[in-house]
Design an enzyme around this catalytic site. Sequence first.
Site, PDB file in Angstrom:
ATOM      1  N   CYS A  45      -0.661   3.567  11.247  1.00  0.00           N
ATOM      2  CA  CYS A  45      -0.627   4.734  11.762  1.00  0.00           C
ATOM      3  C   CYS A  45      -1.607   4.782  12.946  1.00  0.00           C
ATOM      4  O   CYS A  45      -2.213   5.912  13.107  1.00  0.00           O
ATOM      5  CB  CYS A  45      -0.362   5.906  11.067  1.00  0.00           C
ATOM      6  SG  CYS A  45      -1.482   6.126   9.790  1.00  0.00           S
ATOM      7  N   GLY A  54       4.689   6.902  -1.180  1.00  0.00           N
ATOM      8  CA  GLY A  54       5.941   6.294  -1.696  1.00  0.00           C
ATOM      9  C   GLY A  54       7.216   6.518  -0.658  1.00  0.00           C
ATOM     10  O   GLY A  54       8.166   6.300  -0.979  1.00  0.00           O
ATOM     11  N   GLY A  55       6.772   7.052   0.515  1.00  0.00           N
ATOM     12  CA  GLY A  55       7.884   7.787   1.461  1.00  0.00           C
ATOM     13  C   GLY A  55       8.482   6.372   2.168  1.00  0.00           C
ATOM     14  O   GLY A  55       9.794   6.100   1.955  1.00  0.00           O
ATOM     15  N   ASP A  69       1.857  -1.632   5.082  1.00  0.00           N
ATOM     16  CA  ASP A  69       1.420  -0.676   5.661  1.00  0.00           C
ATOM     17  C   ASP A  69       0.000  -0.527   5.110  1.00  0.00           C
ATOM     18  O   ASP A  69      -0.427   0.319   4.405  1.00  0.00           O
ATOM     19  CB  ASP A  69       2.188   0.509   5.143  1.00  0.00           C
ATOM     20  CG  ASP A  69       2.100   1.799   5.857  1.00  0.00           C
ATOM     21  OD1 ASP A  69       1.337   1.946   7.017  1.00  0.00           O
ATOM     22  OD2 ASP A  69       2.461   3.021   5.483  1.00  0.00           O
ATOM     23  N   CYS A  96       0.888  -1.197  -0.023  1.00  0.00           N
ATOM     24  CA  CYS A  96       0.069  -0.051   0.019  1.00  0.00           C
ATOM     25  C   CYS A  96       0.932   1.144  -0.027  1.00  0.00           C
ATOM     26  O   CYS A  96       1.064   1.814   1.117  1.00  0.00           O
ATOM     27  CB  CYS A  96      -0.952  -0.105   1.294  1.00  0.00           C
ATOM     28  SG  CYS A  96      -1.832  -1.340   1.541  1.00  0.00           S
ATOM     29  N   ALA A  97       1.370   1.709  -0.987  1.00  0.00           N
ATOM     30  CA  ALA A  97       2.801   2.205  -1.166  1.00  0.00           C
ATOM     31  C   ALA A  97       2.629   3.818  -1.024  1.00  0.00           C
ATOM     32  O   ALA A  97       3.583   4.351  -0.913  1.00  0.00           O
ATOM     33  CB  ALA A  97       3.596   1.803  -2.413  1.00  0.00           C
ATOM     34  N   ALA A  98       1.571   4.217  -1.694  1.00  0.00           N
ATOM     35  CA  ALA A  98       1.568   5.721  -1.776  1.00  0.00           C
ATOM     36  C   ALA A  98       1.540   6.439  -0.499  1.00  0.00           C
ATOM     37  O   ALA A  98       1.195   5.844   0.541  1.00  0.00           O
ATOM     38  CB  ALA A  98       0.099   6.257  -2.525  1.00  0.00           C
ATOM     39  N   GLU A 131      -0.176   0.348  -5.494  1.00  0.00           N
ATOM     40  CA  GLU A 131      -1.186   1.183  -4.914  1.00  0.00           C
ATOM     41  C   GLU A 131      -2.554   1.307  -5.790  1.00  0.00           C
ATOM     42  O   GLU A 131      -2.788   1.306  -6.977  1.00  0.00           O
ATOM     43  CB  GLU A 131      -0.557   2.682  -5.478  1.00  0.00           C
ATOM     44  CG  GLU A 131      -1.553   3.967  -4.964  1.00  0.00           C
ATOM     45  CD  GLU A 131      -2.194   3.927  -3.463  1.00  0.00           C
ATOM     46  OE1 GLU A 131      -3.450   4.192  -3.340  1.00  0.00           O
ATOM     47  OE2 GLU A 131      -1.659   3.591  -2.600  1.00  0.00           O
TER      48      GLU A 131
END
Length: 416
Positions: free
Chosen positions: A364, A248-249, A311, A244-246, A266
């Site tokens: 998070c 991209g950090g 993530d 779930c990459a966006a 994504e």
Amino acid sequence: MLRAAELVARVMEGGNLTDAFERMAELHGSWPEKTRAAVRDLAWSTLRDYGRGDAILRQLLHTPPAIVIHALLLVALRRLEQRPEQAHTTVDQVVQAAAVAMPGLKGMVNGVLRNALRQRAQWPQWIDGDEEARHAHPRWWVERARVDHPERWKALLAAGNQRSPMALRVNRRRSSVDAVLAELAADDIPARALGADTIVLEHAVAVARLAAYAEGRVSVQDAGAQRAAVLLAPQAGDRVLDACAAPGGKAAHLLEMADIELLALELDPQRAQRIERNLARLGLQARVQVADCSAVQQWWDGRPFDRILADVPCSASGAVRRHPDIKWLRRDEDIAAFALQQRRILDALWHTLAAGGTMLYVTCSVFAQENAAQVSSFLRRHADAEIVPIEASPDCQLLPDVDHDGFYFARLRKRL
């Protein structure tokens, strides 16, 4: 005032604050940075103070006003708290804004605010008498915090009402912490090192002031979020999935740490483009694919991954001070819905992990249903899964503090 109120009103109608602000900034491209920052600060701080303004307005209004006027009054009360010495100027500015938004309610706005000033001494009593206002969080959120963190719930809620810190991640392929710290000092930007690649600024600054950002030597990323790549610990040659990459950090951090083969997934095409832009700025390469990570048959080529970063979507309750609209938009029942989505993603991704491989589960969130309870349930369903301790603990729950937002990490290994 009016622009900040328009952002608050958009959230009260169910909209996303960051998206609304970005659209507003595009429409007002000629705004100087000082104006952009002022509008943003006032809108964010008003939304951060969930319940406080309404506790005051309930004492002053007989019926709820139109949303834009409601938002304008909340913004006004926040500004009156921030700058009490400018009370009369603030009232005049808000009345002028009401004349633009809804001219027929100009007099009502003037009367409410002047009445509020006359009764200013009673504000603390009105706020303290309402649990939501006292903690500046929805009542259901307060209760979850109390149950999940019985010894720290008050500090957790208080932290969620503060400004979020601004942290940088140094691209170790292009620079070093010492070099960036020296550059910041030369530009009179106070900062300190925190960990191998992390710098925390004493005060947030516009990225336009950071030459290192434009040159791909640093990225803006919360210090807590930076722990994900460190805990996953990619090794040269690894095949890695960021599910779930966006934006991209974390994907970029993994690529900065080791020469790996990375697939970044994504679901949203526009957010996938942000990943590609971020990687290009940093001089990094990965395969970015638009796909639902839980629909494995649509994107997986059958080759197992050595490491997976999961993530997952979550309540974002650990990042509420950064995204204060979450307090207004989330509902208690949303947490169970997120937990079901997380379960589906974990079960799907587990099949793509190589024997002996590692999956890092990340949220998070500060809510146990999305974190420790989710991982415990996963371990009961998958006999081939085991926990890899994090600093002698089964998992890691970071609560928001002066250095970072709130995050949860659990490291899972597939038995050979």
